[in-house]
Design a protein around this motif. Sequence first.
Motif, PDB file in Angstrom:
ATOM      1  N   SER A  60      11.071 -12.967  46.059  1.00  0.00           N
ATOM      2  CA  SER A  60      10.106 -12.707  47.378  1.00  0.00           C
ATOM      3  C   SER A  60      10.986 -12.907  48.919  1.00  0.00           C
ATOM      4  O   SER A  60      10.454 -12.377  49.595  1.00  0.00           O
ATOM      5  N   TYR A 109       1.692 -16.493  42.092  1.00  0.00           N
ATOM      6  CA  TYR A 109       2.464 -15.435  42.345  1.00  0.00           C
ATOM      7  C   TYR A 109       3.570 -15.569  43.557  1.00  0.00           C
ATOM      8  O   TYR A 109       3.304 -16.200  44.663  1.00  0.00           O
ATOM      9  N   PRO A 111       6.531 -12.749  43.792  1.00  0.00           N
ATOM     10  CA  PRO A 111       6.912 -11.459  42.897  1.00  0.00           C
ATOM     11  C   PRO A 111       8.543 -11.435  42.846  1.00  0.00           C
ATOM     12  O   PRO A 111       9.299 -11.897  43.865  1.00  0.00           O
ATOM     13  N   THR A 113      11.791  -8.332  41.674  1.00  0.00           N
ATOM     14  CA  THR A 113      11.965  -7.233  41.205  1.00  0.00           C
ATOM     15  C   THR A 113      13.123  -6.855  40.491  1.00  0.00           C
ATOM     16  O   THR A 113      14.249  -7.708  40.786  1.00  0.00           O
ATOM     17  N   THR A 130       8.444  -4.463  39.486  1.00  0.00           N
ATOM     18  CA  THR A 130       8.088  -5.806  40.110  1.00  0.00           C
ATOM     19  C   THR A 130       7.027  -6.531  39.206  1.00  0.00           C
ATOM     20  O   THR A 130       6.281  -5.868  38.621  1.00  0.00           O
ATOM     21  N   GLY A 132       4.943 -10.303  38.691  1.00  0.00           N
ATOM     22  CA  GLY A 132       4.176 -11.493  39.559  1.00  0.00           C
ATOM     23  C   GLY A 132       5.081 -12.683  39.737  1.00  0.00           C
ATOM     24  O   GLY A 132       4.891 -13.419  40.739  1.00  0.00           O
TER      25      GLY A 132
END
Length: 147
Positions: A60, A109, A111, A113, A130, A132
């Motif tokens: 993130s 949370y 994230p 990817t 992606t 969580g």
Amino acid sequence: MKRTLAHAFAAATCAAALGLGLSGTATAGPVPVPVTGPEAPAAEWAPKPPTRLHLTVTDSAGVEKDVFLGCRPNGGNHPKADLACDALHDSAGDFDKLKGELRSCTQQYDPVTAKAEGTFNDTPVSWTKTFGNACEMEAATAPVFVF
């Protein structure tokens, strides 16, 4: 004269072939016709095309980790290349069908990817998903995206 000798030779060859076929001493089965196209059976002895992938995981904060994975022969700088190649081949190269590993993950949370670019058995691959958090990604994609 050449024509007469050629005809005589052809006639003798046909007679000999017919004689063998009728005598029962030598029988020939049907001549196999090679099958080509999409209905052709896959030759198990044929070498499989190689797999070459660039795998990335971006968190993130935008920090990216990446590795290269090669299969047939297995290698690259992936820390678990053999296991990752086995998992990919078990899923027929479909990253959404990777078995992953059973894990209990928190609901936090954060994230990440996962991305794969390259080829699987010479078929182009471009996959991005992606998740969580990193635990969810690893649960779904291990060992391919565990690096």
